[in-house]
Design a protein around this motif. Structure first.
Motif, PDB file in Angstrom:
ATOM      1  N   SER A 155       0.762  -1.170  -0.035  1.00 52.93           N
ATOM      2  CA  SER A 155      -0.057   0.130   0.091  1.00 52.93           C
ATOM      3  C   SER A 155       0.816   1.285  -0.004  1.00 52.93           C
ATOM      4  N   TYR A 156       1.982   1.291   0.911  1.00 51.96           N
ATOM      5  CA  TYR A 156       2.948   2.461   0.759  1.00 51.96           C
ATOM      6  C   TYR A 156       3.651   2.681  -0.467  1.00 51.96           C
ATOM      7  N   LEU A 157       3.825   1.622  -1.268  1.00 55.29           N
ATOM      8  CA  LEU A 157       4.528   1.573  -2.755  1.00 55.29           C
ATOM      9  C   LEU A 157       3.317   2.033  -3.748  1.00 55.29           C
ATOM     10  N   ALA A 158       2.006   1.904  -3.361  1.00 58.96           N
ATOM     11  CA  ALA A 158       1.020   2.280  -4.303  1.00 58.96           C
ATOM     12  C   ALA A 158       0.690   3.553  -4.280  1.00 58.96           C
ATOM     13  N   LEU A 159       0.940   4.437  -3.334  1.00 63.33           N
ATOM     14  CA  LEU A 159       0.616   5.828  -2.864  1.00 63.33           C
ATOM     15  C   LEU A 159       1.297   6.853  -3.874  1.00 63.33           C
ATOM     16  N   LYS A 160       0.668   7.854  -4.128  1.00 66.14           N
ATOM     17  CA  LYS A 160       1.516   8.805  -4.976  1.00 66.14           C
ATOM     18  C   LYS A 160       2.855   9.381  -4.345  1.00 66.14           C
ATOM     19  N   ARG A 161       3.685   9.452  -5.055  1.00 66.64           N
ATOM     20  CA  ARG A 161       4.946  10.069  -4.492  1.00 66.64           C
ATOM     21  C   ARG A 161       4.970  11.392  -3.989  1.00 66.64           C
ATOM     22  N   LYS A 162       4.430  12.208  -4.951  1.00 68.11           N
ATOM     23  CA  LYS A 162       4.443  13.756  -4.809  1.00 68.11           C
ATOM     24  C   LYS A 162       3.112  14.143  -4.162  1.00 68.11           C
ATOM     25  N   ALA A 163       2.339  13.402  -3.566  1.00 69.68           N
ATOM     26  CA  ALA A 163       0.774  13.719  -3.028  1.00 69.68           C
ATOM     27  C   ALA A 163       1.500  14.809  -1.973  1.00 69.68           C
ATOM     28  N   ALA A 164       0.232  15.818  -1.606  1.00 61.74           N
ATOM     29  CA  ALA A 164       0.677  16.798  -0.530  1.00 61.74           C
ATOM     30  C   ALA A 164       0.591  15.927   0.773  1.00 61.74           C
ATOM     31  N   ALA A 165       1.098  16.502   1.570  1.00 66.11           N
ATOM     32  CA  ALA A 165       1.157  16.120   3.153  1.00 66.11           C
ATOM     33  C   ALA A 165      -0.093  16.551   3.918  1.00 66.11           C
ATOM     34  N   GLY A 166      -0.271  15.561   4.784  1.00 64.31           N
ATOM     35  CA  GLY A 166      -1.613  16.013   5.902  1.00 64.31           C
ATOM     36  C   GLY A 166      -1.252  16.780   6.853  1.00 64.31           C
ATOM     37  N   VAL A 167      -1.888  16.389   8.050  1.00 63.78           N
ATOM     38  CA  VAL A 167      -1.523  17.484   9.151  1.00 63.78           C
ATOM     39  C   VAL A 167      -0.320  16.968   9.808  1.00 63.78           C
ATOM     40  N   ASP A 168       0.378  15.725   9.357  1.00 63.50           N
ATOM     41  CA  ASP A 168       1.419  15.420  10.152  1.00 63.50           C
ATOM     42  C   ASP A 168       2.732  16.073   9.495  1.00 63.50           C
ATOM     43  N   ASP A 169       2.545  16.558   8.188  1.00 60.92           N
ATOM     44  CA  ASP A 169       3.496  17.000   7.303  1.00 60.92           C
ATOM     45  C   ASP A 169       4.539  16.073   6.869  1.00 60.92           C
ATOM     46  N   VAL A 170       4.083  14.854   6.912  1.00 63.04           N
ATOM     47  CA  VAL A 170       5.063  13.933   6.453  1.00 63.04           C
ATOM     48  C   VAL A 170       4.730  13.242   4.987  1.00 63.04           C
ATOM     49  N   THR A 171       5.862  13.505   4.381  1.00 63.24           N
ATOM     50  CA  THR A 171       5.690  12.944   2.710  1.00 63.24           C
ATOM     51  C   THR A 171       6.123  11.794   2.637  1.00 63.24           C
ATOM     52  N   TRP A 172       5.657  11.062   1.157  1.00 63.32           N
ATOM     53  CA  TRP A 172       6.061   9.692   0.828  1.00 63.32           C
ATOM     54  C   TRP A 172       7.453   9.470   1.296  1.00 63.32           C
ATOM     55  N   HIS A 173       8.473  10.381   0.598  1.00 65.07           N
ATOM     56  CA  HIS A 173       9.862  10.182   0.747  1.00 65.07           C
ATOM     57  C   HIS A 173      10.422  10.173   2.263  1.00 65.07           C
ATOM     58  N   ARG A 174       9.954  10.897   2.948  1.00 66.12           N
ATOM     59  CA  ARG A 174      10.241  11.166   4.414  1.00 66.12           C
ATOM     60  C   ARG A 174       9.666   9.973   5.192  1.00 66.12           C
ATOM     61  N   TYR A 175       8.515   9.400   4.893  1.00 68.62           N
ATOM     62  CA  TYR A 175       8.173   8.143   5.496  1.00 68.62           C
ATOM     63  C   TYR A 175       8.846   7.040   5.328  1.00 68.62           C
ATOM     64  N   GLY A 176       9.710   7.064   4.007  1.00 67.64           N
ATOM     65  CA  GLY A 176      10.434   5.786   3.505  1.00 67.64           C
ATOM     66  C   GLY A 176      11.722   5.756   4.438  1.00 67.64           C
ATOM     67  N   GLU A 177      11.779   6.605   4.994  1.00 61.29           N
ATOM     68  CA  GLU A 177      13.260   6.678   6.051  1.00 61.29           C
ATOM     69  C   GLU A 177      12.992   5.734   7.171  1.00 61.29           C
ATOM     70  N   GLY A 178      13.704   4.406   7.184  1.00 64.53           N
ATOM     71  CA  GLY A 178      13.329   3.705   8.014  1.00 64.53           C
ATOM     72  C   GLY A 178      12.136   2.865   7.919  1.00 64.53           C
ATOM     73  N   LEU A 179      11.671   2.668   6.695  1.00 67.79           N
ATOM     74  CA  LEU A 179      10.266   2.307   6.442  1.00 67.79           C
ATOM     75  C   LEU A 179       9.854   1.012   7.349  1.00 67.79           C
ATOM     76  N   GLU A 180      10.757  -0.071   7.247  1.00 61.57           N
ATOM     77  CA  GLU A 180      10.177  -1.337   7.672  1.00 61.57           C
ATOM     78  C   GLU A 180       9.870  -1.040   8.933  1.00 61.57           C
ATOM     79  N   ALA A 181      10.768  -0.443   9.985  1.00 61.06           N
ATOM     80  CA  ALA A 181      10.265  -0.293  11.654  1.00 61.06           C
ATOM     81  C   ALA A 181       9.097   0.678  11.522  1.00 61.06           C
ATOM     82  N   LYS A 182       8.899   1.640  10.739  1.00 65.33           N
ATOM     83  CA  LYS A 182       7.374   2.390  10.946  1.00 65.33           C
ATOM     84  C   LYS A 182       6.382   1.507  10.535  1.00 65.33           C
ATOM     85  N   LEU A 183       6.440   0.551   9.606  1.00 69.52           N
ATOM     86  CA  LEU A 183       5.275  -0.209   9.032  1.00 69.52           C
ATOM     87  C   LEU A 183       5.130  -1.238  10.134  1.00 69.52           C
ATOM     88  N   ALA A 184       6.177  -1.628  10.874  1.00 74.62           N
ATOM     89  CA  ALA A 184       6.316  -2.815  11.860  1.00 74.62           C
ATOM     90  C   ALA A 184       5.346  -2.037  12.714  1.00 74.62           C
TER      91      ALA A 184
END
Length: 461
Positions: free
Chosen positions: A54-83
């Motif tokens: 699901s993470y890989l299916a999201l748009k890379r350049k979509a606007a961030a929500g209230v958390d201001d977290v972008t797709w690329h920023r969430y990808g840093e340490g992705l496995e720990a965050k997804l777990a």
């Protein structure tokens, strides 16, 4: 559905084809075999791998929500965050964040509210949407096209064109639901979902998203009705709502009450119906108003019209000296009663909605003036992608004249922008500009087949 959605994950290769069937395939098979089955134990399909897909299916350049977290920023340490997200979703500790409220301009001058979910909420919603979609894809009506895998706007446009030209359609109901996404009733929605879902944890998770509220200018507000436009799961929930409120009821009304032919094509909350008899169309519209009121919806009184439209509309109105038949808009095109030039037989012309084309041209003109100091090849590459993207949707039969006008106007806007780069710009003559246009701007040509041809390929029956 979000672009670039992956296909359902395949299971590990085994000698047994039954064992190789993926979890979502088994859900869909069970839902298709028993239309009254309520499925339980669905949450275990929200796996760590499903969240990763699901993470890989999201748009890379979509606007961030209230958390201001972008797709690329969430990808840093992705496995720990997804777990961590997986553990919270499965344990019930997951708490969605409110949607970030923004407004985008509409064609009529008003603004459309859009809700942007936080990235973790998008991931969880996409994973749940894959599970729910596997169930309801077995139930959704064939005339429902919006936000469904393997179906597009052009499939809906093809079905409408074929229905009007090849069925006994003499009246068209161009319907509009007032603020559908903002007025959708949460109580009814949860009842509709519970028709097929018996997993209390899945129902509780969907309820959390509905109650998450919205954040506008830093202030949170509760939402008791509606689903945010822009949330990943909202299109699916809207389809489920209208499946029970409209689709099943239309099929029942058509089978039990209609004496003439009735067609319907629905794309999300936008639908068009065709009737053989006027009195049946008027009776249906009256009953539809009452039906919608029961479920908290309202037919827009100004945007809903019943018009004479079909193979005899031109002749009938000429005999009554009432002028040309009225037109209606659907999915970006104005539909017009016409006669074929070759043999004079009835057909439906589709033209790009004029005000939308003007709005797109205005947008391109403003962007060109902002980009006028960029290198010409860079401007050309950007302009080619914009024009080609526009043609990919609008270059349908009978619409090439509008596409040619669109291309010519874009070319003139580009010339004007280049001449504004400096005082020497006036020496850029039209001959040199023609070479730039030929190099960078795609020609206007037909990119879609005739609707009846594509419909036969897509649906051989």
């Amino acid at each position: 559905m979000t672009k670039e959605n992956p296909e359902e994950p395949t299971a590990t290769r085994t000698q047994s084809r039954g064992q190789a069937m993926g979890g979502l395939d088994r859900i869909r098979k069970a839902a298709g075999e028993d239309k009254g089955l309520r499925l339980n134990n669905l949450m275990h399909h929200i796996t760590l791998d499903a969240l990763r897909q699901s993470y890989l299916a999201l748009k890379r350049k979509a606007a961030a929500g209230v958390d201001d977290v972008t797709w690329h920023r969430y990808g840093e340490g992705l496995e720990a965050k997804l777990a961590d997200l997986h553990e919270r979703v499965q344990s019930g500790r997951y708490r969605p964040k409110p949607s970030k409220r923004i407004y985008i301009p509409k064609g009529d001058g008003r603004e459309r509210p859009i809700g942007i979910a936080a990235l973790e909420d998008k991931i969880a919603q996409h994973a749940v949407g894959q599970v729910l979609g596997s169930i309801w894809e077995e139930d959704f009506a064939n005339f429902s096209y919006g936000f469904r895998p393997g179906r597009s706007q052009h499939n809906a446009l093809d079905a409408l064109w074929v229905g009007i030209t090849q069925r006994k359609v003499h009246w068209v109901l161009d319907a509009d639901i007032r603020s559908f996404f903002d007025t959708l009733d949460h109580g009814w929605l949860m009842k509709f979902v519970a028709h097929r879902v018996a997993d209390s944890r899945m129902l509780r998770l969907i309820g959390k998203w509905l109650r998450a509220g919205v954040s506008e200018d830093g202030e949170w507000s509760r939402t008791s009705v509606g689903v945010p436009q822009g949330a990943v799961i909202s299109p699916l929930l809207a389809n489920i709502y209208l499946h029970y409120v409209l689709d099943l009821w239309v099929k029942q009304w058509r089978d039990r009450q209609a004496r003439g032919e009735v067609i319907i094509v629905r794309y999300a909350d936008d639908f068009v119906m065709g009737f053989q008899h006027r009195h049946e169309a008027e009776g249906f519209l009256r009953e539809m108003r009452g039906r919608f009121a029961k479920f908290g919806l309202e037919v827009h009184p100004e945007k809903t019209r019943l018009i004479e439209f079909g193979r005899f509309a031109i002749e009938n109105r000429e005999n009554r000296k009432e002028g040309k038949p009225e037109t209606f808009n659907f999915l970006g095109f104005t539909h017009i009663c016409a006669r074929r030039r070759s043999d004079g037989r009835f057909t439906v012309w589709r033209k790009t909605i004029a005000k939308r084309m003007r709005a797109k041209l205005r947008e391109i003109k403003e962007d060109l003036m902002r980009r006028r100091h960029e290198p010409v090849p860079e401007m050309g590459r950007w302009l080619r992608s914009v024009v080609q993207g526009y043609f990919n949707y609008h270059a349908v039969p009978d619409n090439i004249r509008e596409m040619t006008i669109f291309r010519d106007l874009v070319s003139r806007f580009w010339l004007r922008a280049l001449r504004r780069r400096s005082q020497k710009g006036k020496y850029l003559n039209w001959g040199r500009m023609q070479r730039l246009i030929k190099t960078w701007i795609p020609p206007a040509k037909l990119l879609h087949p005739y609707p009846n041809q594509r419909l036969r390929v897509s649906y051989p029956r």
